[in-house]
Design a protein around this motif. Structure first.
Motif, PDB file in Angstrom:
ATOM      1  N   ALA A 241       0.914  -1.243  -0.068  1.00 31.68           N
ATOM      2  CA  ALA A 241       0.049  -0.154  -0.142  1.00 31.68           C
ATOM      3  C   ALA A 241       0.829   1.281   0.038  1.00 31.68           C
ATOM      4  CB  ALA A 241      -1.018  -0.097   1.166  1.00 31.68           C
ATOM      5  N   ASP A 242       1.952   1.091   0.597  1.00 30.71           N
ATOM      6  CA  ASP A 242       2.908   2.464   0.779  1.00 30.71           C
ATOM      7  C   ASP A 242       4.373   1.789  -0.100  1.00 30.71           C
ATOM      8  OD1 ASP A 242       4.511   4.531   1.398  1.00 30.71           O
ATOM      9  OD2 ASP A 242       3.681   4.576   3.535  1.00 30.71           O
ATOM     10  N   LEU A 243       4.444   2.343  -1.026  1.00 35.31           N
ATOM     11  CA  LEU A 243       5.686   2.039  -1.983  1.00 35.31           C
ATOM     12  C   LEU A 243       6.949   2.570  -1.362  1.00 35.31           C
ATOM     13  CD1 LEU A 243       6.641   0.423  -4.796  1.00 35.31           C
ATOM     14  CD2 LEU A 243       6.269   2.605  -5.783  1.00 35.31           C
ATOM     15  N   GLU A 244       7.073   3.926  -1.025  1.00 37.09           N
ATOM     16  CA  GLU A 244       8.041   4.587  -0.410  1.00 37.09           C
ATOM     17  C   GLU A 244       8.656   3.756   0.981  1.00 37.09           C
ATOM     18  OE1 GLU A 244       9.847   6.548  -2.266  1.00 37.09           O
ATOM     19  OE2 GLU A 244       8.384   6.115  -3.693  1.00 37.09           O
ATOM     20  N   ALA A 245       7.748   3.450   1.800  1.00 36.17           N
ATOM     21  CA  ALA A 245       7.812   2.763   2.907  1.00 36.17           C
ATOM     22  C   ALA A 245       8.379   1.328   2.846  1.00 36.17           C
ATOM     23  CB  ALA A 245       6.549   2.582   4.004  1.00 36.17           C
ATOM     24  N   ALA A 246       7.947   0.686   1.868  1.00 36.51           N
ATOM     25  CA  ALA A 246       8.650  -0.738   1.399  1.00 36.51           C
ATOM     26  C   ALA A 246      10.009  -0.532   0.870  1.00 36.51           C
ATOM     27  CB  ALA A 246       7.516  -1.460   0.460  1.00 36.51           C
ATOM     28  N   ILE A 247      10.196   0.548  -0.011  1.00 39.07           N
ATOM     29  CA  ILE A 247      11.695   0.786  -0.350  1.00 39.07           C
ATOM     30  C   ILE A 247      12.506   1.042   0.597  1.00 39.07           C
ATOM     31  CG2 ILE A 247      12.741   2.306  -1.796  1.00 39.07           C
ATOM     32  CD1 ILE A 247      10.441   2.311  -4.069  1.00 39.07           C
ATOM     33  N   ASP A 248      11.860   2.171   1.694  1.00 38.38           N
ATOM     34  CA  ASP A 248      12.940   2.197   2.703  1.00 38.38           C
ATOM     35  C   ASP A 248      13.048   1.009   3.606  1.00 38.38           C
ATOM     36  OD1 ASP A 248      14.013   4.353   4.545  1.00 38.38           O
ATOM     37  OD2 ASP A 248      12.515   3.680   5.712  1.00 38.38           O
ATOM     38  N   PHE A 249      12.088   0.357   3.792  1.00 40.41           N
ATOM     39  CA  PHE A 249      12.518  -0.839   4.717  1.00 40.41           C
ATOM     40  C   PHE A 249      13.409  -1.653   4.216  1.00 40.41           C
ATOM     41  CE2 PHE A 249      11.527  -5.435   5.247  1.00 40.41           C
ATOM     42  CZ  PHE A 249      11.551  -5.438   6.732  1.00 40.41           C
ATOM     43  N   TYR A 250      13.217  -1.956   2.818  1.00 43.37           N
ATOM     44  CA  TYR A 250      14.311  -2.881   2.152  1.00 43.37           C
ATOM     45  C   TYR A 250      15.744  -2.450   1.791  1.00 43.37           C
ATOM     46  CZ  TYR A 250      10.532  -6.251   1.456  1.00 43.37           C
ATOM     47  OH  TYR A 250       9.551  -7.137   1.723  1.00 43.37           O
ATOM     48  N   ILE A 251      15.806  -1.222   1.655  1.00 43.08           N
ATOM     49  CA  ILE A 251      17.073  -0.485   1.866  1.00 43.08           C
ATOM     50  C   ILE A 251      17.768  -0.506   2.955  1.00 43.08           C
ATOM     51  CG2 ILE A 251      18.179   1.659   1.522  1.00 43.08           C
ATOM     52  CD1 ILE A 251      16.273   2.687  -0.638  1.00 43.08           C
ATOM     53  N   ARG A 252      16.961  -0.240   4.176  1.00 39.66           N
ATOM     54  CA  ARG A 252      17.680   0.159   5.528  1.00 39.66           C
ATOM     55  C   ARG A 252      18.024  -1.611   6.123  1.00 39.66           C
ATOM     56  NH1 ARG A 252      14.526   0.852   9.242  1.00 39.66           N
ATOM     57  NH2 ARG A 252      12.508   0.930   8.122  1.00 39.66           N
TER      58      ARG A 252
ATOM     59  N   LEU B 206      17.722  -4.878   4.358  1.00 41.25           N
ATOM     60  CA  LEU B 206      18.430  -5.903   3.703  1.00 41.25           C
ATOM     61  C   LEU B 206      19.687  -5.146   2.844  1.00 41.25           C
ATOM     62  CD1 LEU B 206      15.459  -7.754   2.249  1.00 41.25           C
ATOM     63  CD2 LEU B 206      16.638  -8.465   4.161  1.00 41.25           C
ATOM     64  N   GLY B 207      19.789  -4.037   2.736  1.00 44.64           N
ATOM     65  CA  GLY B 207      20.471  -3.129   2.006  1.00 44.64           C
ATOM     66  C   GLY B 207      20.616  -3.356   0.511  1.00 44.64           C
ATOM     67  N   VAL B 208      19.324  -3.571   0.042  1.00 46.08           N
ATOM     68  CA  VAL B 208      19.121  -3.629  -1.677  1.00 46.08           C
ATOM     69  C   VAL B 208      19.444  -1.940  -2.118  1.00 46.08           C
ATOM     70  CG1 VAL B 208      17.331  -5.216  -1.087  1.00 46.08           C
ATOM     71  CG2 VAL B 208      16.511  -2.854  -1.362  1.00 46.08           C
ATOM     72  N   GLU B 209      19.510  -2.125  -3.655  1.00 45.68           N
ATOM     73  CA  GLU B 209      19.531  -0.970  -4.342  1.00 45.68           C
ATOM     74  C   GLU B 209      18.321  -0.988  -5.063  1.00 45.68           C
ATOM     75  OE1 GLU B 209      22.953  -1.105  -7.107  1.00 45.68           O
ATOM     76  OE2 GLU B 209      24.305  -2.262  -5.274  1.00 45.68           O
ATOM     77  N   VAL B 210      18.066   0.373  -5.229  1.00 46.30           N
ATOM     78  CA  VAL B 210      16.857   0.592  -5.989  1.00 46.30           C
ATOM     79  C   VAL B 210      17.213   0.952  -7.467  1.00 46.30           C
ATOM     80  CG1 VAL B 210      14.854   1.917  -6.244  1.00 46.30           C
ATOM     81  CG2 VAL B 210      15.300   1.084  -4.167  1.00 46.30           C
ATOM     82  N   THR B 211      16.607   0.630  -8.448  1.00 41.79           N
ATOM     83  CA  THR B 211      16.793   0.807  -9.752  1.00 41.79           C
ATOM     84  C   THR B 211      15.348   1.415 -10.421  1.00 41.79           C
ATOM     85  OG1 THR B 211      16.103  -1.298 -10.882  1.00 41.79           O
ATOM     86  CG2 THR B 211      18.504  -0.920 -10.267  1.00 41.79           C
ATOM     87  N   THR B 212      15.574   2.088 -11.443  1.00 44.02           N
ATOM     88  CA  THR B 212      14.224   2.596 -12.131  1.00 44.02           C
ATOM     89  C   THR B 212      13.894   2.048 -13.395  1.00 44.02           C
ATOM     90  OG1 THR B 212      14.390   4.676 -10.699  1.00 44.02           O
ATOM     91  CG2 THR B 212      12.854   4.728 -12.587  1.00 44.02           C
ATOM     92  N   PHE B 213      12.633   1.616 -13.694  1.00 37.73           N
ATOM     93  CA  PHE B 213      12.462   0.984 -14.666  1.00 37.73           C
ATOM     94  C   PHE B 213      10.943   1.372 -15.545  1.00 37.73           C
ATOM     95  CE2 PHE B 213      12.651  -2.625 -17.918  1.00 37.73           C
ATOM     96  CZ  PHE B 213      11.283  -2.949 -18.183  1.00 37.73           C
ATOM     97  N   ARG B 214      11.124   1.922 -16.616  1.00 38.43           N
ATOM     98  CA  ARG B 214      10.168   2.551 -17.483  1.00 38.43           C
ATOM     99  C   ARG B 214       9.255   3.629 -16.285  1.00 38.43           C
ATOM    100  NH1 ARG B 214       6.435  -2.139 -19.118  1.00 38.43           N
ATOM    101  NH2 ARG B 214       7.795  -3.604 -19.955  1.00 38.43           N
TER     102      ARG B 214
ATOM    103  N   GLU C 247       8.018   4.585 -13.875  1.00 35.55           N
ATOM    104  CA  GLU C 247       7.024   4.260 -12.636  1.00 35.55           C
ATOM    105  C   GLU C 247       7.558   2.996 -11.934  1.00 35.55           C
ATOM    106  OE1 GLU C 247       5.508   1.918 -16.078  1.00 35.55           O
ATOM    107  OE2 GLU C 247       6.030   3.839 -15.683  1.00 35.55           O
ATOM    108  N   ARG C 248       8.404   1.980 -12.503  1.00 35.86           N
ATOM    109  CA  ARG C 248       8.569   0.815 -11.857  1.00 35.86           C
ATOM    110  C   ARG C 248       9.915   0.930 -10.971  1.00 35.86           C
ATOM    111  NH1 ARG C 248       4.822  -2.555 -11.243  1.00 35.86           N
ATOM    112  NH2 ARG C 248       6.045  -4.425 -11.283  1.00 35.86           N
ATOM    113  N   LYS C 249      10.073   0.530  -9.814  1.00 39.40           N
ATOM    114  CA  LYS C 249      11.365   0.480  -9.105  1.00 39.40           C
ATOM    115  C   LYS C 249      11.519  -0.786  -8.470  1.00 39.40           C
ATOM    116  CE  LYS C 249      10.331   5.237  -7.617  1.00 39.40           C
ATOM    117  NZ  LYS C 249      11.339   6.037  -8.129  1.00 39.40           N
ATOM    118  N   PRO C 250      12.437  -1.644  -9.164  1.00 37.94           N
ATOM    119  CA  PRO C 250      12.987  -2.739  -8.797  1.00 37.94           C
ATOM    120  C   PRO C 250      13.733  -2.911  -7.562  1.00 37.94           C
ATOM    121  CG  PRO C 250      13.200  -2.692 -10.965  1.00 37.94           C
ATOM    122  CD  PRO C 250      12.673  -1.268 -10.588  1.00 37.94           C
ATOM    123  N   LEU C 251      13.862  -3.701  -6.679  1.00 34.93           N
ATOM    124  CA  LEU C 251      14.958  -3.842  -5.763  1.00 34.93           C
ATOM    125  C   LEU C 251      15.911  -4.941  -6.257  1.00 34.93           C
ATOM    126  CD1 LEU C 251      12.658  -3.994  -2.420  1.00 34.93           C
ATOM    127  CD2 LEU C 251      13.433  -2.000  -3.548  1.00 34.93           C
TER     128      LEU C 251
END
Length: 66
Positions: free
Chosen positions: A5-16, A18-26, A28-32
């Protein structure tokens, strides 16, 4: 694919956590990305028509632990 429901919170969680990197695809897509693995995130009600047959609330708590 993980749906949230909250894309930015999910991205923040996985970065903090798991230490994932975020990429941008098309735009609107932000695969980890973690090593050679990729996790696609999707907002609830947007994108993929794939729907789980059994929904289980995710790892981002909405309140105190039970």
């Amino acid at each position: 694919m993980l749906t949230t429901a909250d894309l930015e919170a999910a991205i923040d969680f996985y970065i903090r956590v798991l230490g994932v990197e975020v990429t941008t695809f098309r735009e609107e897509r932000k695969p980890l990305v973690l090593g050679v693995s990729k996790i696609n995130l999707d907002r609830v009600g947007h994108g993929s028509a794939v729907v789980a047959t059994r929904f289980i609330k995710g790892s981002l708590p909405s309140g105190p632990p039970r």
